[in-house]
Motif scaffolding. Structure first.
Motif, PDB file in Angstrom:
ATOM      1  N   THR A 168       0.852  -1.196   0.000  1.00 49.47           N
ATOM      2  CA  THR A 168       0.000   0.000   0.000  1.00 49.47           C
ATOM      3  C   THR A 168       0.885   1.242   0.000  1.00 49.47           C
ATOM      4  O   THR A 168       1.852   1.322   0.758  1.00 49.47           O
ATOM      5  CB  THR A 168      -0.901   0.031   1.250  1.00 49.47           C
ATOM      6  OG1 THR A 168      -1.778  -1.091   1.215  1.00 49.47           O
ATOM      7  CG2 THR A 168      -1.738   1.307   1.300  1.00 49.47           C
ATOM      8  N   ALA A 169       0.546   2.210  -0.862  1.00 50.03           N
ATOM      9  CA  ALA A 169       1.220   3.516  -0.863  1.00 50.03           C
ATOM     10  C   ALA A 169       0.293   4.538  -0.224  1.00 50.03           C
ATOM     11  O   ALA A 169      -0.856   4.686  -0.641  1.00 50.03           O
ATOM     12  CB  ALA A 169       1.558   3.938  -2.291  1.00 50.03           C
TER      13      ALA A 169
ATOM     14  N   LEU B 239      -7.863   5.188  -2.922  1.00 50.77           N
ATOM     15  CA  LEU B 239      -8.794   5.662  -1.900  1.00 50.77           C
ATOM     16  C   LEU B 239      -8.485   7.122  -1.593  1.00 50.77           C
ATOM     17  O   LEU B 239      -7.326   7.476  -1.367  1.00 50.77           O
ATOM     18  CB  LEU B 239      -8.657   4.806  -0.631  1.00 50.77           C
ATOM     19  CG  LEU B 239      -8.836   3.296  -0.854  1.00 50.77           C
ATOM     20  CD1 LEU B 239      -8.406   2.516   0.359  1.00 50.77           C
ATOM     21  CD2 LEU B 239     -10.282   2.979  -1.189  1.00 50.77           C
ATOM     22  N   LYS B 240      -9.510   7.950  -1.607  1.00 47.89           N
ATOM     23  CA  LYS B 240      -9.316   9.396  -1.389  1.00 47.89           C
ATOM     24  C   LYS B 240      -9.916   9.803  -0.045  1.00 47.89           C
ATOM     25  O   LYS B 240     -11.102   9.562   0.196  1.00 47.89           O
ATOM     26  CB  LYS B 240      -9.976  10.192  -2.510  1.00 47.89           C
ATOM     27  CG  LYS B 240      -9.374   9.938  -3.881  1.00 47.89           C
ATOM     28  CD  LYS B 240     -10.030  10.781  -4.959  1.00 47.89           C
ATOM     29  CE  LYS B 240     -11.429  10.297  -5.281  1.00 47.89           C
ATOM     30  NZ  LYS B 240     -12.040  11.016  -6.396  1.00 47.89           N
TER      31      LYS B 240
ATOM     32  N   LEU C   2      -3.484  11.111  11.584  1.00 44.71           N
ATOM     33  CA  LEU C   2      -3.191  10.604  10.236  1.00 44.71           C
ATOM     34  C   LEU C   2      -3.160   9.075  10.235  1.00 44.71           C
ATOM     35  O   LEU C   2      -3.685   8.435   9.315  1.00 44.71           O
ATOM     36  CB  LEU C   2      -1.841  11.155   9.748  1.00 44.71           C
ATOM     37  CG  LEU C   2      -1.727  12.682   9.598  1.00 44.71           C
ATOM     38  CD1 LEU C   2      -0.319  13.071   9.166  1.00 44.71           C
ATOM     39  CD2 LEU C   2      -2.750  13.241   8.614  1.00 44.71           C
ATOM     40  N   TYR C   3      -2.559   8.496  11.260  1.00 44.11           N
ATOM     41  CA  TYR C   3      -2.489   7.033  11.403  1.00 44.11           C
ATOM     42  C   TYR C   3      -3.895   6.433  11.448  1.00 44.11           C
ATOM     43  O   TYR C   3      -4.196   5.453  10.756  1.00 44.11           O
ATOM     44  CB  TYR C   3      -1.711   6.688  12.672  1.00 44.11           C
ATOM     45  CG  TYR C   3      -1.667   5.207  12.996  1.00 44.11           C
ATOM     46  CD1 TYR C   3      -0.784   4.349  12.337  1.00 44.11           C
ATOM     47  CD2 TYR C   3      -2.504   4.669  13.973  1.00 44.11           C
ATOM     48  CE1 TYR C   3      -0.739   2.987  12.632  1.00 44.11           C
ATOM     49  CE2 TYR C   3      -2.467   3.308  14.273  1.00 44.11           C
ATOM     50  CZ  TYR C   3      -1.587   2.471  13.603  1.00 44.11           C
ATOM     51  OH  TYR C   3      -1.558   1.131  13.901  1.00 44.11           O
ATOM     52  N   GLU C   4      -4.751   7.058  12.250  1.00 40.53           N
ATOM     53  CA  GLU C   4      -6.146   6.595  12.390  1.00 40.53           C
ATOM     54  C   GLU C   4      -6.867   6.639  11.041  1.00 40.53           C
ATOM     55  O   GLU C   4      -7.599   5.705  10.678  1.00 40.53           O
ATOM     56  CB  GLU C   4      -6.845   7.513  13.405  1.00 40.53           C
ATOM     57  CG  GLU C   4      -8.169   7.044  13.911  1.00 40.53           C
ATOM     58  CD  GLU C   4      -8.730   8.030  14.944  1.00 40.53           C
ATOM     59  OE1 GLU C   4      -9.467   8.948  14.536  1.00 40.53           O
ATOM     60  OE2 GLU C   4      -8.402   7.890  16.131  1.00 40.53           O
ATOM     61  N   LEU C   5      -6.643   7.708  10.284  1.00 38.75           N
ATOM     62  CA  LEU C   5      -7.292   7.857   8.974  1.00 38.75           C
ATOM     63  C   LEU C   5      -6.845   6.751   8.015  1.00 38.75           C
ATOM     64  O   LEU C   5      -7.665   6.176   7.289  1.00 38.75           O
ATOM     65  CB  LEU C   5      -6.967   9.233   8.384  1.00 38.75           C
ATOM     66  CG  LEU C   5      -7.598  10.428   9.098  1.00 38.75           C
ATOM     67  CD1 LEU C   5      -6.889  11.723   8.727  1.00 38.75           C
ATOM     68  CD2 LEU C   5      -9.087  10.544   8.769  1.00 38.75           C
TER      69      LEU C   5
ATOM     70  N   GLU D 179      -9.068   3.414   6.406  1.00 37.91           N
ATOM     71  CA  GLU D 179      -9.145   3.079   4.981  1.00 37.91           C
ATOM     72  C   GLU D 179      -8.713   1.619   4.727  1.00 37.91           C
ATOM     73  O   GLU D 179      -9.272   0.934   3.893  1.00 37.91           O
ATOM     74  CB  GLU D 179      -8.268   4.023   4.144  1.00 37.91           C
ATOM     75  CG  GLU D 179      -8.744   5.464   4.110  1.00 37.91           C
ATOM     76  CD  GLU D 179     -10.140   5.615   3.508  1.00 37.91           C
ATOM     77  OE1 GLU D 179     -10.455   4.901   2.544  1.00 37.91           O
ATOM     78  OE2 GLU D 179     -10.919   6.461   4.012  1.00 37.91           O
ATOM     79  N   LEU D 180      -7.714   1.163   5.463  1.00 36.76           N
ATOM     80  CA  LEU D 180      -7.218  -0.207   5.272  1.00 36.76           C
ATOM     81  C   LEU D 180      -8.237  -1.251   5.722  1.00 36.76           C
ATOM     82  O   LEU D 180      -8.285  -2.353   5.205  1.00 36.76           O
ATOM     83  CB  LEU D 180      -5.891  -0.406   6.028  1.00 36.76           C
ATOM     84  CG  LEU D 180      -4.687   0.340   5.435  1.00 36.76           C
ATOM     85  CD1 LEU D 180      -3.479   0.202   6.331  1.00 36.76           C
ATOM     86  CD2 LEU D 180      -4.373  -0.174   4.015  1.00 36.76           C
ATOM     87  N   LYS D 181      -9.059  -0.870   6.699  1.00 38.90           N
ATOM     88  CA  LYS D 181     -10.107  -1.785   7.172  1.00 38.90           C
ATOM     89  C   LYS D 181     -11.188  -1.964   6.111  1.00 38.90           C
ATOM     90  O   LYS D 181     -11.901  -2.921   6.085  1.00 38.90           O
ATOM     91  CB  LYS D 181     -10.741  -1.254   8.464  1.00 38.90           C
ATOM     92  CG  LYS D 181      -9.865  -1.493   9.683  1.00 38.90           C
ATOM     93  CD  LYS D 181     -10.445  -0.767  10.888  1.00 38.90           C
ATOM     94  CE  LYS D 181      -9.423  -0.659  12.009  1.00 38.90           C
ATOM     95  NZ  LYS D 181      -9.834   0.299  13.036  1.00 38.90           N
TER      96      LYS D 181
END
Length: 319
Positions: A6-7, A152-153, A310-313, A317-319
């Protein structure tokens, strides 16, 4: 072996890294069709305006150290987020992509295109959505990124609890700089980058989201102080969001409110509009108006709480 790479792309404005870069940076800015819609001859317009404005803007950058610290702080945010994500997975890589300076969005899009990533998360370092910031960066990304992969945006996160907490931590740090006997009298002056009123009329949500952030900040601190909302950085003759920050400073002075904490609200790192415009230009206005204490809050910069946001965001998205 499955590809789970993932980037995560941190999108930001960028800024000139030397005085010699100022005119080129301005040229890139004035070439942006999402801000300056000129059907014919945009590059010619950009060349002319950047040439006319570069001398004044160079002087501003000279006064804040000769370059834009936005690049420095964004890299620190990138490193901290990368470290935090690595503890979760070795398959997540964080990149920085700047709209108007290096590393440019087009170059990063090309690099990621070649990197065989399964998923791309675009994470703007603009908590509030505007076509002039997040929208422009998204549009630029898709001019150069053609791979048929998940992109994903993240459009906005202006009421994210960790983001609000990060702002309040900075406010609390700044309030410690005032003498104890005047702390309760400090006016919180939230200063956001302005936009033309015409954008608001077209449905741009930015100004409403700014107000939602400020309301969330004040609610979280139980309305500890009187607060004010204003807008800075107006350019050109068009009508912009009001009240302007300079007029707000003058108004508070006439009301005998002489202790101001200026809070840059639409920026997550310090740059020319906080270090020069708020801290130098508007400080002169404050002093001339009779303001006794004028303190500008530091940007979120290296805030660990902001990196937590930022980590939470990303994890959402990864979930």
């Amino acid at each position: 072996m499955a590809n789970n790479k993932t980037a995560v792309v941190l999108l930001n404005l960028g800024g000139p890294d030397s005085l010699d870069a100022v005119q080129s940076f301005l040229f890139n800015l004035f070439c942006d069709p999402d801000i300056f819609k000129i059907p014919i001859g945009q590059k010619l317009f950009a060349k002319l305006i950047s040439s006319l404005r570069s001398k004044k803007v160079r002087e501003e950058y000279k006064l804040i150290g000769g370059n834009s610290p936005i690049n420095y702080w964004t890299e620190i945010q990138r490193e901290k987020l990368q470290k935090k994500l690595k503890s979760h997975s070795d398959d997540i890589f964080v990149f920085t992509a700047m709209r108007y300076w290096n590393p440019l969005i087009k170059d990063v899009a090309n690099e990621i295109q070649k990197g065989n990533f399964k998923k791309v998360i675009l994470l703007p370092l603009y908590p509030h959505y505007s076509i002039t910031t997040t929208g422009s960066s998204f549009n630029e990304w898709f001019r150069y990124y053609y791979v048929n992969k998940d992109v994903l945006k993240i459009h906005n996160y202006h009421t994210n609890k960790k983001y609000i907490e990060a702002i309040n931590a900075r406010i609390d740090e700044s309030l410690e700089l005032f003498d104890d006997q005047i702390k309760k009298d400090v006016q919180l002056v939230f200063s956001a980058h302005g936009t033309p009123i015409s954008l608001v009329k077209k449905g741009d949500p930015y100004s409403h989201q700014i107000k939602e952030t400020i309301n969330a900040v004040m609610k979280a601190r139980n309305y500890s102080h009187e607060f004010n909302i204003c807008f800075q950085s107006k350019v050109g003759p068009m009508k912009w969001l009001e009240p302007s920050t300079d007029k707000m400073i003058e108004k508070l002075a006439t009301e005998n409110k002489k202790h101001l904490l200026v809070i840059p609200i639409s920026f997550v790192s310090d740059h020319v509009e906080t270090l020069y415009e708020l801290n130098i230009e508007y400080r002169h206005i404050a002093e001339k108006s009779g303001i006794e204490n004028y303190i500008v809050m530091n940007g979120l910069n290296d805030s660990d709480i902001f990196v937590d946001a930022l980590y939470e965001l990303v994890m959402n998205e990864l979930k």
